[in-house]
Enzyme design. Sequence first.
Site, PDB file in Angstrom:
ATOM      1  N   HIS A 112       0.839  -1.197   0.000  1.00  0.00           N
ATOM      2  CA  HIS A 112       0.000   0.000   0.000  1.00  0.00           C
ATOM      3  C   HIS A 112       0.872   1.243   0.000  1.00  0.00           C
ATOM      4  O   HIS A 112       1.819   1.356   0.786  1.00  0.00           O
ATOM      5  CB  HIS A 112      -0.902   0.016   1.239  1.00  0.00           C
ATOM      6  CG  HIS A 112      -1.654   1.299   1.421  1.00  0.00           C
ATOM      7  ND1 HIS A 112      -1.395   2.183   2.455  1.00  0.00           N
ATOM      8  CD2 HIS A 112      -2.648   1.867   0.693  1.00  0.00           C
ATOM      9  CE1 HIS A 112      -2.212   3.217   2.361  1.00  0.00           C
ATOM     10  NE2 HIS A 112      -2.968   3.049   1.296  1.00  0.00           N
ATOM     11  N   SER A 113       0.587   2.178  -0.913  1.00  0.00           N
ATOM     12  CA  SER A 113       1.230   3.496  -0.947  1.00  0.00           C
ATOM     13  C   SER A 113       2.755   3.361  -0.991  1.00  0.00           C
ATOM     14  O   SER A 113       3.306   2.802  -1.935  1.00  0.00           O
ATOM     15  CB  SER A 113       0.758   4.312   0.257  1.00  0.00           C
ATOM     16  OG  SER A 113       1.059   5.673   0.085  1.00  0.00           O
ATOM     17  N   TYR A 114       3.465   3.858   0.035  1.00  0.00           N
ATOM     18  CA  TYR A 114       4.921   3.694   0.097  1.00  0.00           C
ATOM     19  C   TYR A 114       5.315   2.226   0.023  1.00  0.00           C
ATOM     20  O   TYR A 114       6.384   1.879  -0.508  1.00  0.00           O
ATOM     21  CB  TYR A 114       5.446   4.322   1.394  1.00  0.00           C
ATOM     22  CG  TYR A 114       6.825   3.857   1.800  1.00  0.00           C
ATOM     23  CD1 TYR A 114       7.967   4.347   1.169  1.00  0.00           C
ATOM     24  CD2 TYR A 114       6.994   2.932   2.830  1.00  0.00           C
ATOM     25  CE1 TYR A 114       9.238   3.911   1.550  1.00  0.00           C
ATOM     26  CE2 TYR A 114       8.241   2.493   3.218  1.00  0.00           C
ATOM     27  CZ  TYR A 114       9.365   2.983   2.573  1.00  0.00           C
ATOM     28  OH  TYR A 114      10.621   2.557   2.944  1.00  0.00           O
ATOM     29  N   GLY A 116       4.435   0.171  -1.995  1.00  0.00           N
ATOM     30  CA  GLY A 116       4.701  -0.174  -3.381  1.00  0.00           C
ATOM     31  C   GLY A 116       6.176  -0.060  -3.729  1.00  0.00           C
ATOM     32  O   GLY A 116       6.702  -0.854  -4.522  1.00  0.00           O
TER      33      GLY A 116
END
Length: 269
Positions: A112-114, A116
């Site tokens: 999720h988000s960072y 990734g």
Amino acid sequence: MTTTTVPRRAFLAAIPFVAGSLAACAASSPRNAEKKAGTFLLVHGAWHGSWCYQQVAQLLREQGHRVFTVTLSGLAERSNLVSPDIDLSTHVQDVVNAVEWEELNDFVLVGHSYGGMVITAAAEQIWRKVSAIVYLDAFIPQSGQALAELNGDGARAAMEQRALATGGYLPPIPAKVFAIEERNQARVDAKCTKQPAKTFLERVPVASAYARIPKKMYLRAARFKHPGFDRIMATLQTNPAWAVQSWDVGHRMMLDVPERTARYLMEAL
């Protein structure tokens, strides 16, 4: 009326065939079909910890799946170990270690988000063990890119300047900025912890192995405005190797819509 008598020997010979046909029909029936049990490794985003996946993980386990979560070094319940020397490579090793020590294979890798950034870099070492990779409103770097460069012009300089003023850390951004449901904002703000700036500034040396993973999915949370994520989605939508969806939700869908998120992750099996 004429009655046809089936010889006893022929009748007995037909029993295995009939029984096999009935068993095949039962097995093919959706009502009787067994659900495929899968394995998931969930990686959270910046300033968070594995706590943000609690509901999703529980829902997946209730469906018979194995779920592993990793809290990245220096964050959440591991915040007592925080250090400005922790960088992206440290977090990548957290994920690689989880795969090795939990002996994971043929599993779904989720970021999720960072997160990734983390799973993309970790894939260079573990991609052969990953059956599907799922990005939840997440960054996908190219070789030589850091998260700072993916956040727009001037973002890197701003992060570096902020880190100098805070001893090498970046404080959490308020939850409301990410269009999270109001009912979850206070909890998120209370649980988020500062994050070493080097995790945002370190560049990914190579980012290519993730593309070799058999199944690839990207979920965009459209309620959170982020041009970088919009560009990623637009690019992936033209690639038939990717399954791309956009939901009208905030950035932290695992908290706002955990049931829907769990169902989405099961599509990766």
